[in-house]
Scaffold this motif. Structure first.
Motif, mmCIF file in Angstrom:
data_model
loop_
_atom_site.group_PDB
_atom_site.id
_atom_site.type_symbol
_atom_site.label_atom_id
_atom_site.label_comp_id
_atom_site.label_asym_id
_atom_site.label_seq_id
_atom_site.Cartn_x
_atom_site.Cartn_y
_atom_site.Cartn_z
ATOM 1 N N UNK A 19 89.591 71.114 104.116
ATOM 2 C CA UNK A 19 90.058 72.311 103.419
ATOM 3 C C UNK A 19 89.095 73.446 103.714
ATOM 4 N N UNK A 20 89.591 74.451 104.408
ATOM 5 C CA UNK A 20 88.792 75.633 104.696
ATOM 6 C C UNK A 20 88.962 76.659 103.585
ATOM 7 N N UNK A 21 87.888 77.366 103.313
ATOM 8 C CA UNK A 21 87.922 78.455 102.338
ATOM 9 C C UNK A 21 87.447 79.735 102.999
ATOM 10 N N UNK A 22 87.956 80.833 102.521
ATOM 11 C CA UNK A 22 87.538 82.154 103.005
ATOM 12 C C UNK A 22 87.324 83.031 101.780
ATOM 13 N N UNK A 23 86.062 83.329 101.501
ATOM 14 C CA UNK A 23 85.707 84.132 100.339
ATOM 15 C C UNK A 23 85.600 85.599 100.730
ATOM 16 N N UNK A 24 86.185 86.458 99.918
ATOM 17 C CA UNK A 24 86.234 87.882 100.235
ATOM 18 C C UNK A 24 85.420 88.693 99.240
ATOM 19 N N UNK A 25 84.816 89.739 99.721
ATOM 20 C CA UNK A 25 84.126 90.700 98.864
ATOM 21 C C UNK A 25 84.394 92.090 99.418
ATOM 22 N N UNK A 27 86.447 95.767 99.020
ATOM 23 C CA UNK A 27 87.552 96.458 98.370
ATOM 24 C C UNK A 27 88.601 95.477 97.885
ATOM 25 N N UNK A 28 89.702 95.977 97.415
ATOM 26 C CA UNK A 28 90.687 95.177 96.702
ATOM 27 C C UNK A 28 91.271 94.083 97.581
ATOM 28 N N UNK A 29 90.873 92.854 97.299
ATOM 29 C CA UNK A 29 91.358 91.714 98.066
ATOM 30 C C UNK A 29 92.811 91.422 97.768
ATOM 31 N N UNK A 30 93.214 91.640 96.532
ATOM 32 C CA UNK A 30 94.553 91.237 96.129
ATOM 33 C C UNK A 30 95.652 91.999 96.848
ATOM 34 N N UNK A 31 95.325 93.117 97.494
ATOM 35 C CA UNK A 31 96.334 93.874 98.237
ATOM 36 C C UNK A 31 96.347 93.515 99.717
ATOM 37 N N UNK A 32 95.479 92.604 100.101
ATOM 38 C CA UNK A 32 95.327 92.250 101.509
ATOM 39 C C UNK A 32 96.209 91.075 101.889
ATOM 40 N N UNK A 33 96.928 91.211 103.007
ATOM 41 C CA UNK A 33 97.521 90.047 103.649
ATOM 42 C C UNK A 33 96.412 89.334 104.413
ATOM 43 N N UNK A 34 96.495 88.022 104.466
ATOM 44 C CA UNK A 34 95.433 87.228 105.093
ATOM 45 C C UNK A 34 96.007 86.292 106.146
ATOM 46 N N UNK A 35 95.190 86.018 107.139
ATOM 47 C CA UNK A 35 95.610 85.101 108.184
ATOM 48 C C UNK A 35 94.474 84.176 108.576
ATOM 49 N N UNK A 36 94.871 83.029 109.107
ATOM 50 C CA UNK A 36 93.921 82.115 109.743
ATOM 51 C C UNK A 36 94.252 82.045 111.232
ATOM 52 N N UNK A 69 98.554 73.964 105.134
ATOM 53 C CA UNK A 69 99.077 74.795 104.057
ATOM 54 C C UNK A 69 98.094 75.910 103.747
ATOM 55 N N UNK A 70 98.578 77.146 103.789
ATOM 56 C CA UNK A 70 97.756 78.295 103.424
ATOM 57 C C UNK A 70 98.076 78.682 101.986
ATOM 58 N N UNK A 71 97.043 79.060 101.243
ATOM 59 C CA UNK A 71 97.233 79.492 99.867
ATOM 60 C C UNK A 71 96.128 80.482 99.516
ATOM 61 N N UNK A 72 96.266 81.120 98.375
ATOM 62 C CA UNK A 72 95.244 82.085 97.974
ATOM 63 C C UNK A 72 95.121 82.113 96.461
ATOM 64 N N UNK A 76 89.991 84.566 92.294
ATOM 65 C CA UNK A 76 88.739 84.089 92.885
ATOM 66 C C UNK A 76 88.466 84.736 94.228
ATOM 67 N N UNK A 77 89.349 85.636 94.667
ATOM 68 C CA UNK A 77 89.165 86.358 95.926
ATOM 69 C C UNK A 77 88.957 85.395 97.087
ATOM 70 N N UNK A 78 89.768 84.375 97.134
ATOM 71 C CA UNK A 78 89.609 83.329 98.138
ATOM 72 C C UNK A 78 90.963 82.930 98.720
#
Length: 123
Positions: A19-25, A27-36, A69-72, A76-78
């Protein structure tokens, strides 16, 4: 801008899970689309999975569909990548990336990148 730090990589036998994690810090993470994305030695960086800012929309590369499976967790900004039934061909450096628009498979459209985490799958 968002700063991204991946973790959770390692060495695993074929058929195992990580299980990989990506922690963000930042500006507003919740508005970001994320990719692996991932990059194996001698190969181009390739799309693995993406998730919309709300988590309501996800997309996967055909090679990982049904196994990853990708999730967010915006609180927790992760963002996570659960990888099951791993294969030797999944060996690569895995990167998370973010953009302040819709999710996409195109790595060139992501604004922010982590430093990567190594995943090695032994046969």
């Amino acid at each position: 801008q968002v700063q991204l730090v991946e973790s959770g990589g390692g060495l695993v036998q074929a058929g195992g899970s990580l299980r990989l994690s990506c922690a963000a810090s930042g500006r507003t993470f919740s508005s970001y689309a994320m990719g692996w994305f991932r990059q194996a030695p001698g190969k181009d960086r390739e799309f693995v999975a993406s998730i919309s800012w709300s988590g309501g929309n996800t997309d996967y590369a055909d090679s990982v569909k049904g196994r990853f499976t990708i999730s967010r967790d915006n609180a927790k900004r992760t963002v996570f990548l659960q990888m099951n039934s791993l294969k030797p061909e999944d060996t690569a450096v895995y990167y998370c990336a973010g953009r302040n628009l819709g999710a996409t498979k195109n790595s060139r459209l992501y604004d922010d990148w982590g430093q990567g985490t190594q995943v090695t799958v032994s046969s």
